[in-house]
Motif scaffolding. Sequence first.
Motif, PDB file in Angstrom:
ATOM      1  N   LEU A 123      37.398   0.134  62.156  1.00 53.24           N
ATOM      2  CA  LEU A 123      37.073  -0.541  60.900  1.00 53.24           C
ATOM      3  C   LEU A 123      36.330   0.367  59.917  1.00 53.24           C
ATOM      4  CD1 LEU A 123      36.032  -4.020  62.341  1.00 53.24           C
ATOM      5  CD2 LEU A 123      38.099  -3.490  61.030  1.00 53.24           C
ATOM      6  N   GLN A 124      36.160   1.613  60.301  1.00 53.88           N
ATOM      7  CA  GLN A 124      35.500   2.624  59.462  1.00 53.88           C
ATOM      8  C   GLN A 124      34.082   2.207  59.061  1.00 53.88           C
ATOM      9  OE1 GLN A 124      38.194   3.644  56.258  1.00 53.88           O
ATOM     10  NE2 GLN A 124      39.734   4.386  57.674  1.00 53.88           N
ATOM     11  N   ILE A 125      33.348   1.674  60.047  1.00 49.91           N
ATOM     12  CA  ILE A 125      31.960   1.286  59.849  1.00 49.91           C
ATOM     13  C   ILE A 125      31.087   2.336  60.528  1.00 49.91           C
ATOM     14  CG2 ILE A 125      30.189  -0.456  60.306  1.00 49.91           C
ATOM     15  CD1 ILE A 125      32.550  -2.512  60.554  1.00 49.91           C
ATOM     16  N   PRO A 126      30.292   3.085  59.771  1.00 55.53           N
ATOM     17  CA  PRO A 126      29.399   4.064  60.390  1.00 55.53           C
ATOM     18  C   PRO A 126      28.371   3.367  61.277  1.00 55.53           C
ATOM     19  CG  PRO A 126      29.365   4.254  57.978  1.00 55.53           C
ATOM     20  CD  PRO A 126      30.179   3.060  58.321  1.00 55.53           C
ATOM     21  N   VAL A 127      28.009   4.025  62.385  1.00 53.87           N
ATOM     22  CA  VAL A 127      27.079   3.448  63.352  1.00 53.87           C
ATOM     23  C   VAL A 127      25.967   4.443  63.665  1.00 53.87           C
ATOM     24  CG1 VAL A 127      26.837   2.528  65.696  1.00 53.87           C
ATOM     25  CG2 VAL A 127      28.942   2.124  64.427  1.00 53.87           C
ATOM     26  N   LYS A 128      24.757   3.936  63.709  1.00 53.50           N
ATOM     27  CA  LYS A 128      23.605   4.688  64.204  1.00 53.50           C
ATOM     28  C   LYS A 128      23.085   3.906  65.400  1.00 53.50           C
ATOM     29  CE  LYS A 128      22.914   7.623  60.658  1.00 53.50           C
ATOM     30  NZ  LYS A 128      23.123   9.029  60.793  1.00 53.50           N
ATOM     31  N   PHE A 129      22.734   4.626  66.485  1.00 57.22           N
ATOM     32  CA  PHE A 129      22.127   3.926  67.608  1.00 57.22           C
ATOM     33  C   PHE A 129      20.985   4.739  68.190  1.00 57.22           C
ATOM     34  CE2 PHE A 129      26.279   5.550  68.932  1.00 57.22           C
ATOM     35  CZ  PHE A 129      26.040   6.268  70.106  1.00 57.22           C
ATOM     36  N   THR A 130      19.983   3.986  68.655  1.00 57.30           N
ATOM     37  CA  THR A 130      18.713   4.599  69.035  1.00 57.30           C
ATOM     38  C   THR A 130      18.819   5.544  70.224  1.00 57.30           C
ATOM     39  OG1 THR A 130      18.156   2.613  70.293  1.00 57.30           O
ATOM     40  CG2 THR A 130      17.294   2.758  68.049  1.00 57.30           C
ATOM     41  N   SER A 131      19.714   5.288  71.169  1.00 51.47           N
ATOM     42  CA  SER A 131      19.822   6.187  72.323  1.00 51.47           C
ATOM     43  C   SER A 131      20.344   7.559  71.915  1.00 51.47           C
ATOM     44  CB  SER A 131      20.706   5.571  73.411  1.00 51.47           C
ATOM     45  OG  SER A 131      22.021   5.393  72.953  1.00 51.47           O
ATOM     46  N   ARG A 132      21.087   7.626  70.848  1.00 53.22           N
ATOM     47  CA  ARG A 132      21.616   8.900  70.355  1.00 53.22           C
ATOM     48  C   ARG A 132      20.787   9.460  69.199  1.00 53.22           C
ATOM     49  NH1 ARG A 132      27.036   8.366  67.276  1.00 53.22           N
ATOM     50  NH2 ARG A 132      25.559   7.686  65.703  1.00 53.22           N
ATOM     51  N   GLY A 134      17.689   8.252  68.011  1.00 53.38           N
ATOM     52  CA  GLY A 134      16.246   8.046  68.047  1.00 53.38           C
ATOM     53  C   GLY A 134      15.840   6.891  67.141  1.00 53.38           C
ATOM     54  N   GLU A 135      14.545   6.834  66.848  1.00 52.92           N
ATOM     55  CA  GLU A 135      14.023   5.767  65.989  1.00 52.92           C
ATOM     56  C   GLU A 135      14.747   5.777  64.648  1.00 52.92           C
ATOM     57  OE1 GLU A 135       9.947   5.193  63.577  1.00 52.92           O
ATOM     58  OE2 GLU A 135       9.718   5.455  65.736  1.00 52.92           O
ATOM     59  N   ILE A 136      15.093   4.588  64.180  1.00 49.48           N
ATOM     60  CA  ILE A 136      15.824   4.449  62.918  1.00 49.48           C
ATOM     61  C   ILE A 136      14.941   3.686  61.939  1.00 49.48           C
ATOM     62  CG2 ILE A 136      17.880   3.522  61.782  1.00 49.48           C
ATOM     63  CD1 ILE A 136      19.236   3.639  64.614  1.00 49.48           C
ATOM     64  N   GLY A 143      18.540  -2.377  46.066  1.00 49.11           N
ATOM     65  CA  GLY A 143      19.844  -1.896  45.602  1.00 49.11           C
ATOM     66  C   GLY A 143      20.364  -0.883  46.607  1.00 49.11           C
ATOM     67  N   LYS A 144      19.941   0.348  46.426  1.00 52.43           N
ATOM     68  CA  LYS A 144      20.305   1.416  47.366  1.00 52.43           C
ATOM     69  C   LYS A 144      19.395   1.352  48.589  1.00 52.43           C
ATOM     70  CE  LYS A 144      21.824   4.444  43.676  1.00 52.43           C
ATOM     71  NZ  LYS A 144      21.618   5.705  42.981  1.00 52.43           N
ATOM     72  N   TYR A 145      19.878   1.943  49.686  1.00 56.32           N
ATOM     73  CA  TYR A 145      19.050   2.036  50.884  1.00 56.32           C
ATOM     74  C   TYR A 145      19.126   3.451  51.443  1.00 56.32           C
ATOM     75  CZ  TYR A 145      23.322   1.614  53.722  1.00 56.32           C
ATOM     76  OH  TYR A 145      24.549   1.810  54.295  1.00 56.32           O
ATOM     77  N   HIS A 146      18.119   3.807  52.225  1.00 56.36           N
ATOM     78  CA  HIS A 146      18.049   5.135  52.861  1.00 56.36           C
ATOM     79  C   HIS A 146      17.708   4.951  54.318  1.00 56.36           C
ATOM     80  CE1 HIS A 146      18.016   6.898  48.837  1.00 56.36           C
ATOM     81  NE2 HIS A 146      17.141   5.967  48.522  1.00 56.36           N
ATOM     82  N   ILE A 147      18.315   5.790  55.146  1.00 51.97           N
ATOM     83  CA  ILE A 147      18.090   5.770  56.583  1.00 51.97           C
ATOM     84  C   ILE A 147      17.496   7.107  57.001  1.00 51.97           C
ATOM     85  CG2 ILE A 147      19.279   5.801  58.838  1.00 51.97           C
ATOM     86  CD1 ILE A 147      19.397   3.082  57.704  1.00 51.97           C
ATOM     87  N   VAL A 148      16.493   7.054  57.864  1.00 51.25           N
ATOM     88  CA  VAL A 148      15.910   8.251  58.459  1.00 51.25           C
ATOM     89  C   VAL A 148      15.924   8.032  59.964  1.00 51.25           C
ATOM     90  CG1 VAL A 148      13.839   9.666  58.714  1.00 51.25           C
ATOM     91  CG2 VAL A 148      14.444   8.732  56.471  1.00 51.25           C
ATOM     92  N   THR A 149      16.389   9.025  60.727  1.00 50.62           N
ATOM     93  CA  THR A 149      16.359   8.953  62.180  1.00 50.62           C
ATOM     94  C   THR A 149      15.370   9.990  62.700  1.00 50.62           C
ATOM     95  OG1 THR A 149      18.240  10.470  62.372  1.00 50.62           O
ATOM     96  CG2 THR A 149      18.720   8.110  62.362  1.00 50.62           C
ATOM     97  N   GLU A 150      14.814   9.745  63.875  1.00 54.71           N
ATOM     98  CA  GLU A 150      13.744  10.579  64.412  1.00 54.71           C
ATOM     99  C   GLU A 150      14.131  11.286  65.700  1.00 54.71           C
ATOM    100  OE1 GLU A 150      10.678  11.094  63.081  1.00 54.71           O
ATOM    101  OE2 GLU A 150      11.156   9.856  61.335  1.00 54.71           O
ATOM    102  N   LYS A 151      15.298  11.881  65.779  1.00 54.88           N
ATOM    103  CA  LYS A 151      15.650  12.615  67.006  1.00 54.88           C
ATOM    104  C   LYS A 151      16.154  13.982  66.668  1.00 54.88           C
ATOM    105  CE  LYS A 151      17.348  11.508  71.499  1.00 54.88           C
ATOM    106  NZ  LYS A 151      18.022  10.560  72.326  1.00 54.88           N
TER     107      LYS A 151
END
Length: 151
Positions: A123-132, A134-136, A143-151
């Motif tokens: 479905l072309q939905i990007p995925v982030k997951f904590t086991s890969r 880290g903290e999200i 309006g806009k959003y930003h994602i930061v991961t910690e691994k």
Amino acid sequence: MLRDGASLQFGDDLKLKFLAPELKRRFPEKDLNNNSLVFKLQYGDFSMLFTGDIEAKAEHALVKHYSSELHSTVLKVPHHGSGTSSTYNFLQAVQPGLALISCGEKEKYNHPNTKVLGTFQHLQIPVKFTSRDGEITLWTDGGKYHIVTEK
């Protein structure tokens, strides 16, 4: 009382709408995950659907009752990305621009499920997951959003 149909308004731009569990039709004790609290956060043009541990039965009920209201900018994926949730029809209804999965490293259930990840990919939905990843952490201005991961 927080239940399906209830909502909380915080100022002009922030709203929580509760979609489940349905008090009229609760799932039996053996389907306890399907009685998880499900709610949608709406902040300006940004929305995020929080799904607890629901599985396919509850997803089907949500699609049946809420249909296009499920559409959300970001989806907190049900039940840690297990094979019992994230059905194709549910994901098509939500149409998230990003999916977030909370799951542990090297846990016995092997979450997220590879078939589920394949559905997100199809479905072309990007995925982030904590086991890969880290903290999200997610920030939005409504309006806009930003994602930061910690691994």
